[in-house]
Design an enzyme around this catalytic site. Sequence first.
Site, PDB file in Angstrom:
ATOM      1  N   ILE A  78      36.466  29.809  37.074  1.00 25.03           N
ATOM      2  CA  ILE A  78      35.899  30.374  38.299  1.00 25.03           C
ATOM      3  C   ILE A  78      34.394  30.149  38.343  1.00 25.03           C
ATOM      4  O   ILE A  78      33.664  30.537  37.439  1.00 25.03           O
ATOM      5  CB  ILE A  78      36.213  31.884  38.402  1.00 25.03           C
ATOM      6  CG1 ILE A  78      37.732  32.112  38.382  1.00 25.03           C
ATOM      7  CG2 ILE A  78      35.579  32.471  39.660  1.00 25.03           C
ATOM      8  CD1 ILE A  78      38.493  31.503  39.549  1.00 25.03           C
ATOM      9  N   LYS A  79      33.984  29.495  39.437  1.00 25.13           N
ATOM     10  CA  LYS A  79      32.564  29.168  39.586  1.00 25.13           C
ATOM     11  C   LYS A  79      31.871  30.308  40.328  1.00 25.13           C
ATOM     12  O   LYS A  79      32.269  30.681  41.441  1.00 25.13           O
ATOM     13  CB  LYS A  79      32.459  27.890  40.401  1.00 25.13           C
ATOM     14  CG  LYS A  79      31.417  26.924  39.933  1.00 25.13           C
ATOM     15  CD  LYS A  79      31.608  25.641  40.711  1.00 25.13           C
ATOM     16  CE  LYS A  79      30.540  24.652  40.401  1.00 25.13           C
ATOM     17  NZ  LYS A  79      30.638  23.482  41.259  1.00 25.13           N
ATOM     18  N   VAL A  80      30.832  30.845  39.702  1.00 24.04           N
ATOM     19  CA  VAL A  80      30.140  32.012  40.256  1.00 24.04           C
ATOM     20  C   VAL A  80      28.657  31.670  40.438  1.00 24.04           C
ATOM     21  O   VAL A  80      27.975  31.365  39.456  1.00 24.04           O
ATOM     22  CB  VAL A  80      30.262  33.212  39.284  1.00 24.04           C
ATOM     23  CG1 VAL A  80      29.594  34.448  39.880  1.00 24.04           C
ATOM     24  CG2 VAL A  80      31.710  33.496  38.920  1.00 24.04           C
TER      25      VAL A  80
ATOM     26  N   THR B  65      34.423  21.495  41.584  1.00 27.65           N
ATOM     27  CA  THR B  65      34.388  21.425  43.041  1.00 27.65           C
ATOM     28  C   THR B  65      33.397  22.471  43.540  1.00 27.65           C
ATOM     29  O   THR B  65      32.962  23.333  42.774  1.00 27.65           O
ATOM     30  CB  THR B  65      35.768  21.748  43.658  1.00 27.65           C
ATOM     31  OG1 THR B  65      36.100  23.111  43.357  1.00 27.65           O
ATOM     32  CG2 THR B  65      36.862  20.850  43.101  1.00 27.65           C
TER      33      THR B  65
ATOM     34  N   LEU C  30      36.578  26.161  40.343  1.00 26.29           N
ATOM     35  CA  LEU C  30      36.789  26.518  41.748  1.00 26.29           C
ATOM     36  C   LEU C  30      35.780  27.599  42.109  1.00 26.29           C
ATOM     37  O   LEU C  30      35.707  28.627  41.423  1.00 26.29           O
ATOM     38  CB  LEU C  30      38.215  27.046  41.962  1.00 26.29           C
ATOM     39  CG  LEU C  30      39.370  26.160  41.455  1.00 26.29           C
ATOM     40  CD1 LEU C  30      40.714  26.831  41.735  1.00 26.29           C
ATOM     41  CD2 LEU C  30      39.314  24.774  42.099  1.00 26.29           C
TER      42      LEU C  30
END
Length: 309
Positions: free
Chosen positions: A124-126, A64, A98
């Site tokens: 975790i999307k960074v 997402t 996310l």
Amino acid sequence: MLRPEEIPAHIGLRRTVMDETTPTPADKNLKHPAEKAPRVFADTGTIDEIRPLLDAGIIDGVTTNPTLLKRAGASSWDMAKKMMKDIVKLLDPYPVSLELIELTKDKMIIQAEELASYGSNVVIKVPVGGYQAVDSSFDKHTGLKVLNVLWKKNIKTNATLIFNSAQALWAARAGATYVSPFLGRLADYLYKHDEVEMPVGNSLYYMEDHRGKKENTKVHNTAYVAAGGARKNAGIRLIHEISVIFSNYEIKTEILAASFRNDVQVQESLLCGADILTVPAPILMRVADHPLTEEGFKAFNEDSKAFEK
Ligand code: E4P
């Protein structure tokens, strides 16, 4: 279209260092035939798009981002968090990326810990860079630092907004679990901004003008894509390039090809060594359709009527 003969055989060697994606359970005698097949994720924030793909066994993950959640109807961070929680629960145990929306290291880490608490399948999307484009006082290496802290905390990460192989390597070295090269956006950009009379990639890469009239000084990538790629498959060639580099150095960070625009890019990404594809649901729903399959099935069905009592 990238031709199979353009793909060096050693891309396949990457599979020898990568883990199985569909391991055969210990209690099964029949070994799973696709133990090292690439994984396919749905690139969406809309839970109703996810369900049929999950039921069909087509996807084993979701990605997402704030744009996709906004498109799915979120008008506040609380709404977005509720949507993300629902997707994480539905997908469990499959990974769901996310994306952080905080912009400074300490706040990003606090937010990452909050999002990670939604489930053990959270990734975790960074954003790998771009911080100074938002505010010039920000630390340009914020993303890499956050990736490294999260790796030390055993939190899985997806380094997003990758447009060149150096970004992918930096992210892998920081400890990213996945890197997401945005193949569609790269191709779109070159198609829109390149000057057609100049060599491919001139809008992003330094290209000497042979007439000595003009130089483009934006250096954003290695020469590979600029020299060899047509504008429309530049994104695919980026995946190829990262795949070769990761193969050469046995880097286990997974290459998550992202930002798909059409069905052909799905097959091309597989040819050039992507480990995972994250694809919008409408493309996933149609990419395996074929008119000859439909015609053939109709004919078999017609002929099977001869057997009816
Ligand atoms: C990847 O994880 C991103 O969500 C996505 O692929 C971005 O694609 P876009 O270029 O269609 O926005």
